[in-house]
Design a protein around this motif. Sequence first.
Motif, mmCIF file in Angstrom:
data_model
loop_
_atom_site.group_PDB
_atom_site.id
_atom_site.type_symbol
_atom_site.label_atom_id
_atom_site.label_comp_id
_atom_site.label_asym_id
_atom_site.label_seq_id
_atom_site.Cartn_x
_atom_site.Cartn_y
_atom_site.Cartn_z
ATOM 1 N N ALA A 290 0.830 -1.212 0.000
ATOM 2 C CA ALA A 290 0.000 0.000 0.000
ATOM 3 C C ALA A 290 0.863 1.261 0.000
ATOM 4 O O ALA A 290 0.529 2.253 -0.666
ATOM 5 C CB ALA A 290 -0.929 -0.007 1.214
ATOM 6 N N LEU A 291 1.972 1.235 0.724
ATOM 7 C CA LEU A 291 2.897 2.368 0.710
ATOM 8 C C LEU A 291 3.494 2.550 -0.682
ATOM 9 O O LEU A 291 3.592 3.666 -1.196
ATOM 10 C CB LEU A 291 4.003 2.156 1.744
ATOM 11 C CG LEU A 291 3.593 2.268 3.207
ATOM 12 C CD1 LEU A 291 4.690 1.700 4.113
ATOM 13 C CD2 LEU A 291 3.309 3.719 3.591
ATOM 14 N N GLU A 292 3.882 1.436 -1.299
ATOM 15 C CA GLU A 292 4.478 1.496 -2.633
ATOM 16 C C GLU A 292 3.482 2.034 -3.658
ATOM 17 O O GLU A 292 3.852 2.809 -4.560
ATOM 18 C CB GLU A 292 4.944 0.096 -3.049
ATOM 19 C CG GLU A 292 5.606 0.028 -4.408
ATOM 20 C CD GLU A 292 6.927 0.774 -4.472
ATOM 21 O OE1 GLU A 292 7.318 1.178 -5.590
ATOM 22 O OE2 GLU A 292 7.566 0.965 -3.412
ATOM 23 N N ALA A 293 2.217 1.641 -3.505
ATOM 24 C CA ALA A 293 1.185 2.062 -4.451
ATOM 25 C C ALA A 293 0.627 3.445 -4.156
ATOM 26 O O ALA A 293 -0.176 3.962 -4.939
ATOM 27 C CB ALA A 293 0.045 1.039 -4.457
ATOM 28 N N GLY A 294 1.042 4.049 -3.038
ATOM 29 C CA GLY A 294 0.512 5.351 -2.669
ATOM 30 C C GLY A 294 -0.885 5.306 -2.104
ATOM 31 O O GLY A 294 -1.579 6.324 -2.056
ATOM 32 N N GLU A 295 -1.306 4.127 -1.644
ATOM 33 C CA GLU A 295 -2.640 4.003 -1.054
ATOM 34 C C GLU A 295 -2.678 4.537 0.366
ATOM 35 O O GLU A 295 -3.743 4.903 0.860
ATOM 36 C CB GLU A 295 -3.087 2.541 -1.078
ATOM 37 C CG GLU A 295 -3.323 2.013 -2.475
ATOM 38 C CD GLU A 295 -3.645 0.527 -2.497
ATOM 39 O OE1 GLU A 295 -4.148 0.062 -3.530
ATOM 40 O OE2 GLU A 295 -3.384 -0.155 -1.490
ATOM 41 N N VAL A 296 -1.539 4.562 1.043
ATOM 42 C CA VAL A 296 -1.364 5.259 2.312
ATOM 43 C C VAL A 296 -0.040 6.012 2.241
ATOM 44 O O VAL A 296 0.842 5.667 1.443
ATOM 45 C CB VAL A 296 -1.385 4.306 3.535
ATOM 46 C CG1 VAL A 296 -2.736 3.651 3.699
ATOM 47 C CG2 VAL A 296 -0.294 3.256 3.431
ATOM 48 N N ALA A 297 0.105 7.035 3.082
ATOM 49 C CA ALA A 297 1.262 7.925 2.951
ATOM 50 C C ALA A 297 2.454 7.499 3.780
ATOM 51 O O ALA A 297 3.608 7.679 3.357
ATOM 52 C CB ALA A 297 0.847 9.344 3.329
ATOM 53 N N ALA A 298 2.201 6.976 4.974
ATOM 54 C CA ALA A 298 3.315 6.674 5.877
ATOM 55 C C ALA A 298 2.839 5.707 6.949
ATOM 56 O O ALA A 298 1.639 5.533 7.166
ATOM 57 C CB ALA A 298 3.848 7.957 6.520
ATOM 58 N N ALA A 299 3.805 5.098 7.625
ATOM 59 C CA ALA A 299 3.475 4.134 8.671
ATOM 60 C C ALA A 299 4.513 4.197 9.776
ATOM 61 O O ALA A 299 5.682 4.517 9.539
ATOM 62 C CB ALA A 299 3.394 2.715 8.101
ATOM 63 N N GLY A 300 4.068 3.856 10.981
ATOM 64 C CA GLY A 300 4.959 3.725 12.127
ATOM 65 C C GLY A 300 4.602 2.462 12.880
ATOM 66 O O GLY A 300 3.455 2.307 13.312
ATOM 67 N N LEU A 301 5.542 1.541 13.015
ATOM 68 C CA LEU A 301 5.268 0.250 13.658
ATOM 69 C C LEU A 301 6.233 0.009 14.802
ATOM 70 O O LEU A 301 7.453 0.158 14.640
ATOM 71 C CB LEU A 301 5.394 -0.908 12.653
ATOM 72 C CG LEU A 301 4.195 -1.210 11.753
ATOM 73 C CD1 LEU A 301 3.958 -0.089 10.753
ATOM 74 C CD2 LEU A 301 4.407 -2.527 11.025
ATOM 75 N N ASP A 302 5.677 -0.387 15.934
ATOM 76 C CA ASP A 302 6.493 -0.818 17.067
ATOM 77 C C ASP A 302 6.374 -2.315 17.291
ATOM 78 O O ASP A 302 7.143 -2.882 18.057
ATOM 79 C CB ASP A 302 6.079 -0.073 18.345
ATOM 80 C CG ASP A 302 6.972 -0.419 19.529
ATOM 81 O OD1 ASP A 302 8.188 -0.174 19.435
ATOM 82 O OD2 ASP A 302 6.456 -0.948 20.531
ATOM 83 N N VAL A 303 5.403 -2.962 16.647
ATOM 84 C CA VAL A 303 5.149 -4.387 16.839
ATOM 85 C C VAL A 303 5.055 -5.056 15.477
ATOM 86 O O VAL A 303 4.619 -4.447 14.493
ATOM 87 C CB VAL A 303 3.871 -4.631 17.659
ATOM 88 C CG1 VAL A 303 4.071 -4.217 19.115
ATOM 89 C CG2 VAL A 303 2.678 -3.886 17.059
ATOM 90 N N PHE A 304 5.443 -6.341 15.437
ATOM 91 C CA PHE A 304 5.536 -7.054 14.174
ATOM 92 C C PHE A 304 5.022 -8.478 14.355
ATOM 93 O O PHE A 304 5.067 -9.036 15.456
ATOM 94 C CB PHE A 304 6.983 -7.070 13.685
ATOM 95 C CG PHE A 304 7.570 -5.695 13.523
ATOM 96 C CD1 PHE A 304 7.524 -5.050 12.298
ATOM 97 C CD2 PHE A 304 8.125 -5.029 14.610
ATOM 98 C CE1 PHE A 304 8.029 -3.773 12.154
ATOM 99 C CE2 PHE A 304 8.638 -3.744 14.481
ATOM 100 C CZ PHE A 304 8.590 -3.106 13.241
ATOM 101 N N ALA A 305 4.563 -9.072 13.251
ATOM 102 C CA ALA A 305 4.064 -10.444 13.306
ATOM 103 C C ALA A 305 5.161 -11.395 13.749
ATOM 104 O O ALA A 305 4.917 -12.356 14.481
ATOM 105 C CB ALA A 305 3.504 -10.848 11.944
ATOM 106 N N GLU A 306 6.387 -11.135 13.309
ATOM 107 C CA GLU A 306 7.560 -11.891 13.746
ATOM 108 C C GLU A 306 8.518 -10.920 14.410
ATOM 109 O O GLU A 306 8.839 -9.877 13.831
ATOM 110 C CB GLU A 306 8.242 -12.560 12.541
ATOM 111 C CG GLU A 306 9.483 -13.334 12.903
ATOM 112 C CD GLU A 306 10.204 -13.884 11.679
ATOM 113 O OE1 GLU A 306 11.245 -14.537 11.860
ATOM 114 O OE2 GLU A 306 9.719 -13.651 10.547
ATOM 115 N N GLU A 307 8.967 -11.255 15.611
ATOM 116 C CA GLU A 307 9.860 -10.355 16.330
ATOM 117 C C GLU A 307 11.108 -11.096 16.790
ATOM 118 O O GLU A 307 11.005 -12.106 17.485
ATOM 119 C CB GLU A 307 9.134 -9.724 17.514
ATOM 120 C CG GLU A 307 7.983 -8.816 17.081
ATOM 121 C CD GLU A 307 7.346 -8.038 18.232
ATOM 122 O OE1 GLU A 307 7.640 -8.375 19.415
ATOM 123 O OE2 GLU A 307 6.587 -7.115 17.964
ATOM 124 N N PRO A 308 12.305 -10.564 16.444
ATOM 125 C CA PRO A 308 12.491 -9.438 15.521
ATOM 126 C C PRO A 308 12.157 -9.838 14.093
ATOM 127 O O PRO A 308 12.334 -10.996 13.719
ATOM 128 C CB PRO A 308 13.984 -9.106 15.667
ATOM 129 C CG PRO A 308 14.614 -10.383 16.111
ATOM 130 C CD PRO A 308 13.593 -11.079 16.974
#
Length: 320
Positions: free
Chosen positions: A245-263
């Motif tokens: 979605a970021l690549e396609a310009g469907e959203v502008a930006a993101a901030g993530l502190d949690v992930f499906a796999e950590e790290p």
Amino acid sequence: MEVVVSDDPMIDAELLRDGLGPDATVTVAETSSEDAAREAAADAEALVADVSTPVTADVLEACPNLRIVARAGVGIDTIDVGAAAERGVVVTNVPEYCTEEVATHTVALLLASLRSLGRYDRDVKAGGWDWRAGREIHRLSGLTLGFVSYGPIARRVREQVEGFGVESVAYDPYVDAEEMADDGVESVDFEELLDRTELLSVNAPLTEETREMVDAAAFERLADHAVVVNTGRGGVVDEAALADALEAGEVAAAGLDVFAEEPPEDSPLFDRDDAILTPHAAWYSEEARADLHETVATNVRAALAGETPPDRIDPDLDWV
């Protein structure tokens, strides 16, 4: 009192020993795999688990003396709560120790993403000096902040952004609309949330209901200038779909502190200058860390004394 503590660096065995008292034998062990957790807790009465400790039905079966799994944190998606209940093992967490910290981190990610601070930082350090490196930025006042889940952290976020001139809406089928309205937040269904939201704050726990609920279809519905922040659980957001979605310009930006796999390993978000990533650190302050250890010790002491711990997890809820 035989207590096994995960070797995660956020857990300080000495602080736990102080809280548990002189009758406790505390052993620190590596617990990041099922085999390691089985071996570490084989004779334990209490297991203090970190975010990466897999407490599965097999692990529980291999630990016949276990009476409590005390999660040193909020999320319990790595613990089979139903299997624990079947074996008479109490599961606890620490639900409120870092509400202030996670809310503050959420606001920080929202503002940093909205203002393109990551892009500006990288541009200046690379020798650039161009305000256009952050385009397009929109004014904060007048935007709509939408919450996926409206629990204590989301409520604190709303309090912290009061005065910024944003409108707040939330999707949470477990919170009464009138209760939200008392906070100045409009209760909406998930589709309306996506249609109206420009700042999306994901604060939901991971359950079968919420797993990857913020997916490709959700990103298509969001405004192209929307910012997506996740400080809830990584599995609630489809990270590959977010990168697309970021690549396609469907959203502008993101901030993530949690992930499906950590790290996370080899994430498609690593190379994006429109994504700010932090290492599951939203919980952290020295004050929160002290509260965490005190609460874990209280829960363990209660369970091993045959009492109901203050922060017992209800096994009848829809936990993963």
